[in-house]
Scaffold this motif. Structure first.
Motif, PDB file in Angstrom:
ATOM      1  N   GLY A   1      16.376 -55.992 -37.269  1.00 62.33           N
ATOM      2  CA  GLY A   1      15.635 -55.241 -38.262  1.00 62.33           C
ATOM      3  C   GLY A   1      14.634 -56.108 -38.994  1.00 62.33           C
ATOM      4  N   THR A   2      13.829 -55.478 -39.819  1.00 56.89           N
ATOM      5  CA  THR A   2      12.782 -56.152 -40.586  1.00 56.89           C
ATOM      6  C   THR A   2      12.928 -55.789 -42.057  1.00 56.89           C
ATOM      7  N   SER A   3      12.795 -56.777 -42.926  1.00 55.62           N
ATOM      8  CA  SER A   3      12.866 -56.523 -44.365  1.00 55.62           C
ATOM      9  C   SER A   3      11.572 -55.878 -44.846  1.00 55.62           C
ATOM     10  N   LEU A   4      11.721 -54.812 -45.652  1.00 57.32           N
ATOM     11  CA  LEU A   4      10.574 -54.120 -46.224  1.00 57.32           C
ATOM     12  C   LEU A   4      10.696 -54.093 -47.742  1.00 57.32           C
ATOM     13  N   ARG A   5       9.553 -53.912 -48.397  1.00 54.16           N
ATOM     14  CA  ARG A   5       9.546 -53.812 -49.854  1.00 54.16           C
ATOM     15  C   ARG A   5       9.734 -52.360 -50.287  1.00 54.16           C
ATOM     16  N   ALA A   6      10.416 -52.182 -51.424  1.00 60.79           N
ATOM     17  CA  ALA A   6      10.592 -50.865 -52.032  1.00 60.79           C
ATOM     18  C   ALA A   6      10.554 -51.041 -53.545  1.00 60.79           C
ATOM     19  N   PRO A   7      10.259 -49.971 -54.284  1.00 59.77           N
ATOM     20  CA  PRO A   7      10.164 -50.089 -55.741  1.00 59.77           C
ATOM     21  C   PRO A   7      11.509 -50.429 -56.389  1.00 59.77           C
ATOM     22  N   THR A   8      11.475 -51.351 -57.331  1.00 62.18           N
ATOM     23  CA  THR A   8      12.618 -51.669 -58.176  1.00 62.18           C
ATOM     24  C   THR A   8      12.122 -51.709 -59.620  1.00 62.18           C
ATOM     25  N   ILE A   9      13.026 -51.919 -60.541  1.00 60.35           N
ATOM     26  CA  ILE A   9      12.634 -52.007 -61.947  1.00 60.35           C
ATOM     27  C   ILE A   9      11.674 -53.160 -62.171  1.00 60.35           C
ATOM     28  N   ASP A  10      11.717 -54.165 -61.282  1.00 65.68           N
ATOM     29  CA  ASP A  10      10.838 -55.323 -61.389  1.00 65.68           C
ATOM     30  C   ASP A  10       9.668 -55.268 -60.423  1.00 65.68           C
TER      31      ASP A  10
ATOM     32  N   MET B   1       7.793 -54.037 -56.601  1.00 64.89           N
ATOM     33  CA  MET B   1       8.097 -53.990 -55.180  1.00 64.89           C
ATOM     34  C   MET B   1       8.831 -55.253 -54.751  1.00 64.89           C
ATOM     35  N   GLN B   2      10.014 -55.061 -54.158  1.00 71.13           N
ATOM     36  CA  GLN B   2      10.842 -56.185 -53.728  1.00 71.13           C
ATOM     37  C   GLN B   2      11.406 -55.912 -52.335  1.00 71.13           C
ATOM     38  N   PHE B   3      11.762 -57.001 -51.637  1.00 72.10           N
ATOM     39  CA  PHE B   3      12.407 -56.870 -50.326  1.00 72.10           C
ATOM     40  C   PHE B   3      13.857 -56.440 -50.525  1.00 72.10           C
ATOM     41  N   VAL B   4      14.088 -55.132 -50.521  1.00 64.93           N
ATOM     42  CA  VAL B   4      15.430 -54.612 -50.794  1.00 64.93           C
ATOM     43  C   VAL B   4      15.912 -53.647 -49.712  1.00 64.93           C
ATOM     44  N   CYS B   5      15.179 -53.524 -48.595  1.00 67.58           N
ATOM     45  CA  CYS B   5      15.675 -52.664 -47.526  1.00 67.58           C
ATOM     46  C   CYS B   5      15.393 -53.289 -46.165  1.00 67.58           C
ATOM     47  N   GLN B   6      16.155 -52.856 -45.187  1.00 67.19           N
ATOM     48  CA  GLN B   6      16.081 -53.357 -43.823  1.00 67.19           C
ATOM     49  C   GLN B   6      15.835 -52.185 -42.890  1.00 67.19           C
ATOM     50  N   ASP B   7      14.882 -52.330 -41.964  1.00 71.61           N
ATOM     51  CA  ASP B   7      14.496 -51.232 -41.079  1.00 71.61           C
ATOM     52  C   ASP B   7      14.334 -51.695 -39.640  1.00 71.61           C
ATOM     53  N   THR B   8      14.566 -50.755 -38.740  1.00 68.75           N
ATOM     54  CA  THR B   8      14.091 -50.867 -37.370  1.00 68.75           C
ATOM     55  C   THR B   8      13.580 -49.508 -36.950  1.00 68.75           C
ATOM     56  N   MET B   9      12.540 -49.497 -36.140  1.00 67.81           N
ATOM     57  CA  MET B   9      12.033 -48.257 -35.564  1.00 67.81           C
ATOM     58  C   MET B   9      12.483 -48.115 -34.110  1.00 67.81           C
ATOM     59  N   ARG B  10      13.403 -48.957 -33.671  1.00 65.48           N
ATOM     60  CA  ARG B  10      13.845 -48.950 -32.278  1.00 65.48           C
ATOM     61  C   ARG B  10      15.361 -48.794 -32.195  1.00 65.48           C
ATOM     62  N   GLY B  11      15.916 -47.979 -33.085  1.00 61.26           N
ATOM     63  CA  GLY B  11      17.339 -47.717 -33.059  1.00 61.26           C
ATOM     64  C   GLY B  11      17.698 -46.646 -32.038  1.00 61.26           C
ATOM     65  N   SER B  12      18.973 -46.626 -31.661  1.00 61.95           N
ATOM     66  CA  SER B  12      19.492 -45.580 -30.776  1.00 61.95           C
ATOM     67  C   SER B  12      20.173 -44.507 -31.626  1.00 61.95           C
TER      68      SER B  12
END
Length: 355
Positions: free
Chosen positions: A291-300, A302-313
């Motif tokens: 997976g790849t770390s992505l940024r998402a809104p936090t109280i502080d 945009m931070q790297f707080v989520c993990q994604d892949t677009m190639r899941g089964s």
């Protein structure tokens, strides 16, 4: 209950900022999947504290590209962002000038770096200092909005008691155009496309997400599922939902009409089971990719707080009340995500009505 669907605009398509001084973000997600080359492009746009003058004020554009490669650019000037409050239309670019929807040719000739997007058109260009770049132009033909033009998160999406609001804008559509990614050109005709958005003062403290509309031998099948710990007034609650569009019907499993259960590992395994008075569904997502770390809104900000892949089964099995299998759909081009904290162990929970 299954319902007829329509490509007409979904609720919450417009920009939600009401200029009231408070912590605020809004984010948009556009995706195109290219089954022939087994790759996906996911475009994520955000604006935070658009009133300006705050440490978190500004915009960002992120792209998750082929093989889950990542590209990101910030747009700190909030006065160069624009969005329509009545319909899906937004844009942000770097140079000065009146921000507004431009004719595609004018955008191409005048905008050095930025993007613009509507429900039927999407274009932009980004370039990182290290030389990585992307440029894209494609039209969109919507097929399914969300159910019969309904709110993804129910009535709470319309009230200022729910954080965040979430809306699937287009569960399934067809994209035609091109994307240039680091010197390689991808051209496509009627490729599966998807769109959603979220807005509010805070992201969920913890969440998961599964999404796919490029299934093997099922071109008219679209899945969006997810859950999280969200804030409602002064308490937190864990909720989840599964939505399926298939052959003109919408199958909805949400806390107010179904029982929804889930078992989600910190990474690699997503399992959801749900039932209502008419149907039962099982969704299983897996990946061995990091997976790849992505940024998402936090109280502080945009931070790297989520993990994604677009190639899941993913495997989706849908049954009717008589336990007759309606469809079993599979894909290895599924978007899978976990986000927030803590993710130290498997999250097993449930919500909704009991049947």
């Amino acid at each position: 209950m299954n319902q007829n669907t329509s490509p007409l605009p979904t609720p919450h398509s417009g920009y939600h900022w009401n200029r009231i001084p408070r912590r605020f973000f809004e984010g948009w997600y556009y995706r195109v999947t290219l089954p022939d080359v087994r790759q996906t492009f996911a475009f994520m746009y955000s604006i935070e504290d658009p009133q300006g003058g705050q440490p978190t004020s500004g915009g960002m554009a992120q792209i998750l590209g082929p093989d889950d490669e990542y590209l990101c650019r910030t747009f700190p000037n909030v006065d160069r962002f624009w969005a329509d409050s009545d319909q899906l239309a937004l844009g942000h670019w770097r140079q000065s000038g009146t921000p507004k929807l431009l004719d595609p040719k004018r955008f191409d000739q005048t905008i050095v770096e930025g993007y613009q997007a509507t429900n039927t058109w999407h274009q932009g260009r980004l370039k990182e200092p290290n030389g990585n770049d992307a440029e894209w132009q494609y039209s969109i033909a919507p097929v399914y909005g969300w159910g019969d033009r309904q709110s993804t998160a129910g009535i709470l999406s319309s009230l200022q008691i729910f954080e965040p609001g979430w809306q699937v804008l287009m569960a399934h559509g067809h994209a035609t155009g091109y994307i240039n990614w680091n010197g390689k050109r991808y051209e496509f005709v009627n490729a599966p496309a998807y769109g959603e958005k979220n807005w509010g003062g805070a992201f969920p403290s913890k969440w998961f997400w599964l999404n796919c509309n490029a299934f093997d031998n099922e071109p008219d099948f679209a899945l969006t599922a997810g859950g999280g710990r969200r804030g409602v007034l002064w308490w937190m609650e864990s909720v989840a939902m599964i939505g399926i569009h298939y052959r003109g019907q919408f199958y909805e499993f949400v806390p107010w009409n179904a029982e929804v259960n889930w078992v989600i590992r910190p990474w690699g395994y997503w399992r959801m089971d749900a039932r209502n008075q008419h149907y039962r569904v099982t969704v299983t997502g897996t990946t061995e990719l990091p997976g790849t770390s992505l940024r998402a809104p936090t109280i502080d900000g945009m931070q790297f707080v989520c993990q994604d892949t677009m190639r899941g089964s993913v495997t989706v099995e849908l049954w009717d009340r008589a336990e007759r299998l309606i469809v079993c759909a599979t894909s290895d081009l599924c978007g899978l995500e976990t986000g927030g904290a803590p993710w130290n162990e498997t999250w097993a929970s449930g919500c909704g009505l009991n049947f």
